[in-house]
Design a protein around this motif. Structure first.
Motif, short mmCIF file in Angstrom:
data_model
loop_
_atom_site.label_atom_id
_atom_site.label_comp_id
_atom_site.label_asym_id
_atom_site.label_seq_id
_atom_site.Cartn_x
_atom_site.Cartn_y
_atom_site.Cartn_z
N UNK A 1 -10.81 12.81 -11.93
CA UNK A 1 -9.71 12.80 -12.91
C UNK A 1 -9.80 11.53 -13.75
N UNK A 2 -9.15 11.56 -14.91
CA UNK A 2 -9.04 10.38 -15.76
C UNK A 2 -7.61 9.86 -15.70
N UNK A 3 -7.42 8.59 -16.08
CA UNK A 3 -6.12 7.95 -15.88
C UNK A 3 -5.53 7.43 -17.18
N UNK A 4 -4.24 7.14 -17.09
CA UNK A 4 -3.55 6.36 -18.10
C UNK A 4 -3.10 5.06 -17.43
N UNK A 5 -2.39 4.21 -18.10
CA UNK A 5 -1.97 2.92 -17.56
C UNK A 5 -0.85 3.10 -16.55
N UNK A 6 -0.98 2.42 -15.39
CA UNK A 6 0.12 2.42 -14.44
C UNK A 6 -0.31 2.63 -13.00
N UNK A 7 0.69 2.84 -12.13
CA UNK A 7 0.45 3.01 -10.70
C UNK A 7 0.43 4.50 -10.36
N UNK A 8 -0.67 4.95 -9.78
CA UNK A 8 -0.82 6.33 -9.36
C UNK A 8 -0.50 6.45 -7.86
N UNK A 9 -0.12 7.65 -7.46
CA UNK A 9 0.21 7.90 -6.05
C UNK A 9 -0.60 9.08 -5.55
N UNK A 10 -1.25 8.88 -4.40
CA UNK A 10 -1.92 9.98 -3.69
C UNK A 10 -1.02 10.39 -2.54
N UNK A 11 -0.54 11.62 -2.57
CA UNK A 11 0.28 12.13 -1.47
C UNK A 11 -0.61 13.00 -0.58
N UNK A 12 -0.59 12.71 0.72
CA UNK A 12 -1.37 13.46 1.70
C UNK A 12 -0.40 14.03 2.72
N UNK A 13 -0.43 15.34 2.88
CA UNK A 13 0.58 16.02 3.70
C UNK A 13 -0.07 17.01 4.67
N UNK A 14 -0.27 16.60 5.93
CA UNK A 14 -0.67 17.59 6.93
C UNK A 14 0.47 18.59 7.13
N UNK A 15 0.21 19.86 6.83
CA UNK A 15 1.29 20.84 6.82
C UNK A 15 1.83 21.17 8.20
N UNK A 16 1.02 20.97 9.22
CA UNK A 16 1.45 21.32 10.56
C UNK A 16 1.87 20.11 11.35
N UNK A 17 1.42 20.05 12.60
CA UNK A 17 1.78 18.96 13.49
C UNK A 17 0.54 18.12 13.83
N UNK A 18 -0.43 18.08 12.92
CA UNK A 18 -1.68 17.37 13.16
C UNK A 18 -1.48 15.85 13.10
N UNK A 19 -2.18 15.13 13.97
CA UNK A 19 -2.18 13.68 13.95
C UNK A 19 -3.63 13.18 13.99
N UNK A 20 -3.80 11.90 13.68
CA UNK A 20 -5.14 11.32 13.66
C UNK A 20 -5.38 10.56 12.37
N UNK A 21 -6.64 10.32 12.04
CA UNK A 21 -6.98 9.50 10.88
C UNK A 21 -7.77 10.27 9.84
#
Length: 324
Positions: free
Chosen positions: A292-312
């Motif tokens: 992707x390309x960007x504009x000026x500012x702070x971007x956010x990456x949201x990561x959402x395990x949909x279930x009950x998964x844990x780990x790295x």
């Protein structure tokens, strides 16, 4: 004959078995702010037409519900607006309906949760009972309620409503037929004490475990891979990075020790909160690469395990050469 007007119900006490051949009334006492449920269950009452239930105080309707011809019972939930005497009016819509109806008055289970704290086991011990759990939260927090079925029946839904300090509904969902758990993600809009209402859809009893998880935050530097750890089931991650106008990026996300029982959603959002790109990690496709390309500012990456998964998860953000 109608039941005597002075026949009284008590919270958690035995129900009143009414032999209906017309309208009937029951009374009870309540204190202001108490959450109660009037539960009406067919015994031998026929079902030619619906039967209406109205809860009245000082001539004003507090709550009402209808026992529909295809239902075996109905619960009328309400919060008592004041101390004093209340009346339950039972009105069959036709004089053709005859038989017995069991009417009872049930209270609610209460308790507290702590964000990132231990799970709490809720027991619905009587038909028609609800549970209310409260928790403190601050505006801007990203939280998740994780509800896991215990011994509550899988035949029906167990509804969950999350409300803010002012009583407004933030989000809702249910543990239903399709799964033994439900995660409800929500953003806190108002600082204060919030409430989760747990309401089985029928007169079944049993247990449910509820936990309140927070979110993982991190700051990512392009060219420096990071590891994101999900310690509690239901956690989401919000990873931020700074960008300038016209930069080109590639984001790569892959599991390390993260279990893959369910999909994991990945979204990149602009400083204005708009989605730029998104993808889903699956067992068949455990690695995603997003350009992707960007504009000026702070971007956010949201990561959402949909279930009950844990780990790295491994997260790697790289700047790409800018086309000349």
């Amino acid at each position: 004959m109608p039941a005597p007007a002075d026949r009284q119900l008590t919270v958690g006490g035995p129900g009143a078995l009414l032999d209906l051949n017309g309208p009937a009334t029951l009374g009870f006492q309540a204190t202001a702010g108490r959450r109660l449920t009037v539960l009406a269950q067919r015994r031998t009452l026929t079902a030619v037409d619906n039967t209406d239930l109205t809860i009245v105080r000082d001539g004003r309707t507090v709550a009402e519900g209808t026992l529909i011809v295809t239902w075996a019972g109905v619960s009328v939930d309400f919060t008592a607006p004041a101390d004093g005497s209340y009346t339950v009016r039972i009105n069959p819509r036709t004089t053709k309906d005859r038989g017995t109806l069991l009417v009872s008055l049930v209270g609610a289970t209460t308790g507290t949760l702590i964000p990132r704290g231990p799970a709490r086991k809720i027991t619905i011990g009587r038909p028609g009972e609800r549970a209310f759990l409260t928790f403190p939260a601050k505006a801007g927090q990203h939280l998740t309620v994780v509800a896991r079925r215990g011994t509550l029946s899988k035949d029906e839904y167990t509804n969950l409503d999350i409300r803010g300090p002012s009583g407004e509904l933030n989000t809702s969902g249910a543990v239903g037929y399709e799964s033994d758990y439900r995660t409800l993600d929500f953003d806190v809009n108002e600082t204060g004490r919030h409430t989760i209402e747990i309401n089985p859809d029928t007169d079944r009893t049993g247990t449910l475990t509820v936990q309140l998880t927070g979110s993982v935050t991190a700051v990512l530097a392009p060219g420096k891979p990071a590891r994101i750890a999900f310690a509690q089931p239901g956690e989401r991650a919000y990873v931020t990075f700074r960008a300038v106008e016209g930069e080109q990026f590639r984001l790569t996300v892959r599991p390390e020790t993260l279990t893959t029982g369910s999909n994991t959603l990945v979204k990149v959002r602009t400083p204005a909160g708009l989605d730029v790109v998104d993808a889903t990690l699956t067992a068949a496709k455990p690695t995603v690469a997003l350009a992707f390309s960007s504009s000026e500012g702070t971007y956010t990456i949201e990561i959402d395990p949909e279930g009950l998964d844990t780990g790295t998860l491994a997260v790697d953000l790289r700047r790409l050469p800018t086309p000349s």
